[in-house]
Design an enzyme around this catalytic site. Structure first.
Site, short mmCIF file in Angstrom:
data_model
loop_
_atom_site.label_atom_id
_atom_site.label_comp_id
_atom_site.label_asym_id
_atom_site.label_seq_id
_atom_site.Cartn_x
_atom_site.Cartn_y
_atom_site.Cartn_z
N CYS A 251 69.05 -11.22 -25.98
CA CYS A 251 69.98 -12.35 -26.17
C CYS A 251 69.92 -12.93 -27.58
O CYS A 251 70.85 -13.63 -28.00
CB CYS A 251 69.71 -13.43 -25.14
SG CYS A 251 69.88 -12.82 -23.47
N HIS B 139 73.43 -19.82 -27.25
CA HIS B 139 73.50 -18.65 -26.36
C HIS B 139 73.93 -19.14 -24.97
O HIS B 139 73.46 -20.18 -24.49
CB HIS B 139 72.12 -17.99 -26.29
CG HIS B 139 72.02 -16.93 -25.25
ND1 HIS B 139 72.91 -15.87 -25.16
CD2 HIS B 139 71.13 -16.75 -24.22
CE1 HIS B 139 72.57 -15.10 -24.15
NE2 HIS B 139 71.50 -15.61 -23.56
N ASN C 235 76.83 -14.39 -18.91
CA ASN C 235 75.88 -14.13 -19.98
C ASN C 235 76.07 -12.68 -20.46
O ASN C 235 75.73 -11.74 -19.74
CB ASN C 235 74.45 -14.34 -19.44
CG ASN C 235 73.39 -14.08 -20.49
OD1 ASN C 235 73.66 -13.58 -21.57
ND2 ASN C 235 72.16 -14.42 -20.16
O1 UT7 Z 1 69.88 -14.82 -21.43
C1 UT7 Z 1 68.56 -15.14 -21.13
C2 UT7 Z 1 68.21 -14.54 -19.87
N1 UT7 Z 1 68.30 -15.24 -18.67
C3 UT7 Z 1 68.29 -16.56 -18.44
O2 UT7 Z 1 68.34 -17.41 -19.27
C4 UT7 Z 1 68.20 -16.94 -17.00
C5 UT7 Z 1 67.34 -18.16 -16.78
N2 UT7 Z 1 67.25 -18.52 -15.37
C6 UT7 Z 1 68.30 -18.99 -14.67
O3 UT7 Z 1 69.39 -19.12 -15.17
C7 UT7 Z 1 68.04 -19.44 -13.24
O4 UT7 Z 1 66.66 -19.39 -12.99
C8 UT7 Z 1 68.78 -18.56 -12.19
C9 UT7 Z 1 70.28 -18.79 -12.27
C10 UT7 Z 1 68.46 -17.10 -12.38
C11 UT7 Z 1 68.33 -18.97 -10.77
O5 UT7 Z 1 68.58 -20.36 -10.58
P1 UT7 Z 1 67.42 -21.30 -10.07
O6 UT7 Z 1 67.98 -22.65 -9.93
O7 UT7 Z 1 66.22 -21.14 -10.97
O8 UT7 Z 1 67.13 -20.72 -8.66
P2 UT7 Z 1 65.71 -20.31 -8.03
O9 UT7 Z 1 65.25 -18.99 -8.53
O10 UT7 Z 1 64.77 -21.49 -8.13
O11 UT7 Z 1 66.09 -20.14 -6.51
C12 UT7 Z 1 66.47 -21.26 -5.70
C13 UT7 Z 1 66.93 -20.76 -4.35
C14 UT7 Z 1 65.98 -19.73 -3.73
O12 UT7 Z 1 66.00 -19.92 -2.34
P3 UT7 Z 1 64.86 -20.76 -1.59
O13 UT7 Z 1 63.57 -20.06 -1.90
O14 UT7 Z 1 64.90 -22.15 -2.18
O15 UT7 Z 1 65.26 -20.72 -0.15
C15 UT7 Z 1 66.61 -18.42 -4.07
O16 UT7 Z 1 66.27 -17.40 -3.16
O17 UT7 Z 1 68.18 -20.08 -4.51
C16 UT7 Z 1 68.07 -18.75 -3.97
N3 UT7 Z 1 68.94 -17.89 -4.76
C17 UT7 Z 1 70.24 -17.76 -4.51
N4 UT7 Z 1 71.04 -18.30 -3.57
C18 UT7 Z 1 72.34 -17.98 -3.59
C19 UT7 Z 1 68.62 -17.14 -5.85
N5 UT7 Z 1 69.72 -16.50 -6.31
C20 UT7 Z 1 70.74 -16.87 -5.49
C21 UT7 Z 1 72.10 -16.56 -5.46
N6 UT7 Z 1 72.86 -17.13 -4.50
N7 UT7 Z 1 72.67 -15.73 -6.37
#
Ligand code: UT7
Length: 337
Positions: free
Chosen positions: A120, A262, A292
């Site tokens: 990125c 970004h 992204n």
């Molecule tokens: O370009 C640089 C590279 N990448 C980044 O910058 C990404 C950085 N990270 C993020 O943007 C976020 O961490 C994500 C968008 C990937 C995930 O969002 P989050 O708010 O951190 O979610 P989380 O991993 O804390 O998950 C929260 C809940 C979980 O369920 P439980 O355990 O609370 O029941 C996940 O299993 O959301 C669930 N979950 C989803 N639910 C619906 C994870 N992905 C999804 C999904 N749809 N796509």
């Protein structure tokens, strides 16, 4: 000590061209493929849709399209380009370098080039490298491309990664800035921290784990991400570097006309803007349209700002990147065409 870009000349972005494939993948489409919803994706990331390349369309195809647009906007011919730098983590193939493929596709006979692989942060790092060749006087016209076909390395059964990424990017022509009042690129600050490697990686297909039936079965040819670890690093580091850069130039967020970050997650962008002391009105956001696109986000964001008329002659612009590596960076520039 701030690195000096004032060796002999000043360098500026003279033009930007973009390329995104026409195919769209909406949040509703994704909710039919994995257990997710439009509401979850929008609330957690700010993304509504992403562009996805058709089968057979590779990075060099889109990069060449973006490059030709940028070259034309700069009033140049492909043969005027002396150096091509392509930032991508989705090269058409491991070798040859994508820069070579783009050189031939656009007819930039006489140009040399190479690829930069830093995910990125790719476009910002490539831009910095391109500027160095201009500021030393080695080259007059450098083509800097940031573009990824992320759909080629994403597992569309993994809801934690497939909702984020999209395909596309852009190209910029970097030239000398002859105006003493509008210097173009002013300063930069870049950092890598390899401790973050496991949090965002593609473990298969390299010299560590050459492709085998086993690596394919274990899905090691796809992006693996610990979203929360990356999120925390991105939020803190992007803001820290921007503040450091502003401070050493005697500036604050109030002095910035436009922040071009970004586009990884709208929550990362807005939290960084707040920490830097920037009103969201000054922030370029187009993640809703493109997702992204890794190395593609900054040229796409610059292009959006140009088309919206937000990037004006003399605007003081702060650019920032963060991603796999970990890698991060920020740059300050005074915009002029
Ligand atoms: O370009 C640089 C590279 N990448 C980044 O910058 C990404 C950085 N990270 C993020 O943007 C976020 O961490 C994500 C968008 C990937 C995930 O969002 P989050 O708010 O951190 O979610 P989380 O991993 O804390 O998950 C929260 C809940 C979980 O369920 P439980 O355990 O609370 O029941 C996940 O299993 O959301 C669930 N979950 C989803 N639910 C619906 C994870 N992905 C999804 C999904 N749809 N796509």
């Amino acid at each position: 000590m701030a690195p000096s870009l004032t060796s002999k000349y000043q360098a500026k972005i003279a033009s930007v061209g973009i390329a995104v494939p026409p195919g769209l993948l909406t949040n509703d489409d994704l909710s039919k493929m994995v257990d997710t919803s439009d509401q979850w994706i929008l609330e957690r990331t700010g993304i509504k849709q992403r562009h996805i390349a058709e089968k057979g369309v590779a990075t060099s195809d889109l990069a060449a399209e973006a490059a030709l647009k940028a070259i034309e906007k700069a009033g140049l011919k492909p043969t005027d380009i002396e150096l091509i730098i392509v930032a991508t983590i989705t090269p058409d193939m491991i070798l040859p370098a994508t820069a070579c493929l783009v050189q031939t596709k656009i007819g930039a006979t006489g140009a040399w080039g190479f690829d930069i692989s830093i995910a990125c942060s790719g476009f910002l790092y490539a831009l910095q490298v391109g500027c160095q060749f201009v500021t030393t006087g080695a080259h007059k016209n450098v083509l800097v491309i940031g573009l990824d076909v992320m759909s080629s390395i994403i597992d569309y059964t993994d809801r934690t990664t497939c909702i984020i990424f999209g395909d596309g990017g852009g190209a910029a022509v970097v030239q000398r800035s002859d105006s003493p009042d509008i210097p173009g690129m002013i300063d930069f600050i870049h950092e890598v921290d390899g401790i973050g490697g496991p949090a965002l990686c593609l473990p298969g297909g390299g010299s560590r784990n050459p492709t085998t039936a086993e690596t394919l079965e274990k899905k090691m040819h796809y992006v693996h991400q610990d979203g929360q670890v990356v999120f925390k690093f991105a939020t803190r580091k992007m803001a820290d570097l921007c503040v450091k850069l502003l401070e050493r130039n005697g500036l604050t967020g109030d002095d910035i006309d436009l922040f071009v970050p970004h586009q990884a997650n709208l929550r990362i962008i807005s939290s960084s803007a707040e920490r830097i002391g920037l009103d969201m009105k000054k922030v370029v956001v187009n993640i809703d349209q493109y997702g992204n696109t890794t190395a593609g986000t900054l040229p796409l964001a610059l292009n959006s700002a140009i088309e919206d008329g937000r990037l004006k002659e003399g605007s003081l612009v702060l650019l920032a990147s963060v991603g796999a590596g970990f890698s991060a960076g920020a740059a300050l520039m005074r915009w002029s065409y």
